[in-house]
Enzyme design. Structure first.
Site: not given
Ligand code: PSU
Ligand code: MN
Length: 299
Positions: A24, A158
């Site tokens: 990604e 996370k």
């Molecule tokens: N985990 C990290 N750093 C990030 C992300 C996840 O340590 O930048 C990003 C990934 O791209 C994941 C996104 O798909 O956050 C999820 O965001 P949201 O919770 O808005 O769906």
């Protein structure tokens, strides 16, 4: 239709049946890791993949074009300021000709699948947020995992998410969740969330067999890989930091797509930068394991 432009190198690898691992772009952009850790992450992940004879395929939207794999010299653009692109934002980023749209997990698995790439490595996936029963905040990553035939390799979700409900959600939408030589769902910066992972696997061949054997052709597989023990952060310290970051975010009215970057920034600040080396180590390790899975699938 996404119809991504696939790079010269990635097209050649796919045509020859050689292993490819998608990455990604959000973690490498200003929305993920701070400069210069973002460049180091891209370098280390790319190297970990290439070292095994596998081709890396970074996903992104560049100049309004959906991309799988970069051409030489384009890495620099991935490190710059970005707009976050989840799967549902892809069409908007293309229609409005966004300069650099950084793909999250949901957009990346969609792009990987549309190019015929079966393995994708990331740091952590999004999931069900704590308090989702009130806010409704459930990452689109989870549904995307259920709708694209890709193995996603991650260090769990996370730790500031509701990991138990994240597992429940993945069960409901039918995504097999595997633990790489581990019995527990990893919690990103730490090896274990204390929650049992539904299935443990020991080899890349098992993971490949799970992808080949699933009942719905469109469904993906989630392979969770704990951070290497030497790079793990202290659980108790991290818990306190997370609780504070979430309370502050609440008070400051941080909602929606802004929640993840806000909390990640607060963790980095509160752990005096120890979270960044941990993040780099787990991302690189995931890229290594993903390469093994891609090799197993290409056999
Ligand atoms: N985990 C990290 N750093 C990030 C992300 C996840 O340590 O930048 C990003 C990934 O791209 C994941 C996104 O798909 O956050 C999820 O965001 P949201 O919770 O808005 O769906
Ligand atoms: Mn969200």
């Amino acid at each position: 239709m996404l119809n991504p432009v696939v790079s010269t190198e990635v097209s050649a690898a796919l045509a020859a049946g050689q292993p490819v691992v998608a990455l990604e772009s959000t973690i490498f952009s200003n929305l993920g890791l701070p400069d210069p850790a973002n460049a180091e992450a891209l370098e280390r992940c790319g190297h970990a993949i290439r070292r095994r004879g596998v081709v890396p395929a970074v996903t992104a939207v560049l100049d309004g074009v959906a991309r799988v794999g970069l051409e030489p010299g384009e890495e620099q653009r991935i490190l710059g300021p970005a707009r976050k692109v989840a799967e549902r934002d892809m069409a908007v980023a293309m229609a409005q000709n966004w300069d650099f749209g950084a793909t999250t997990v949901s957009a990346s698995v969609a792009l990987a699948a549309s190019a015929g790439v079966e393995v994708f490595a990331t740091g952590g996936i999004g999931g069900v947020h704590r308090g989702a029963e009130l806010t409704g905040d459930i990452s689109a990553d989870l549904d995307a995992l259920a709708h694209h035939p890709v193995v996603t390799v991650c260090a769990g979700a996370k730790a500031f998410l509701d990991l138990a409900r994240t597992l429940e959600y993945l069960e409901t939408v039918g995504v097999p969740v595997l633990g790489w030589r581990h019995d527990h769902l990893p919690a990103f910066y730490t090896r274990s969330s204390g929650l049992a992972v539904p299935h443990r696997v020991e080899t890349a061949d098992e993971v490949a067999a799970v992808l080949r054997g699933r009942s719905r052709a469109h469904t993906g597989v989630l392979l969770t890989v704990p951070i290497p023990a030497a790079d793990e952060l202290d659980v108790a310290e991290l818990d306190a930091v997370l609780t504070r970051a979430l309370e502050d975010g609440d008070r400051e009215g941080i909602v929606g797509a802004a929640v993840t970057p806000f909390v990640l920034g607060r963790i980095a600040a509160a752990t005096e930068g120890r979270s960044i080396p941990a993040n780099l180590a787990l991302a690189e390790h995931n890229a290594e394991v993903a390469s093994e899975v891609a090799i197993a699938l290409s056999r």
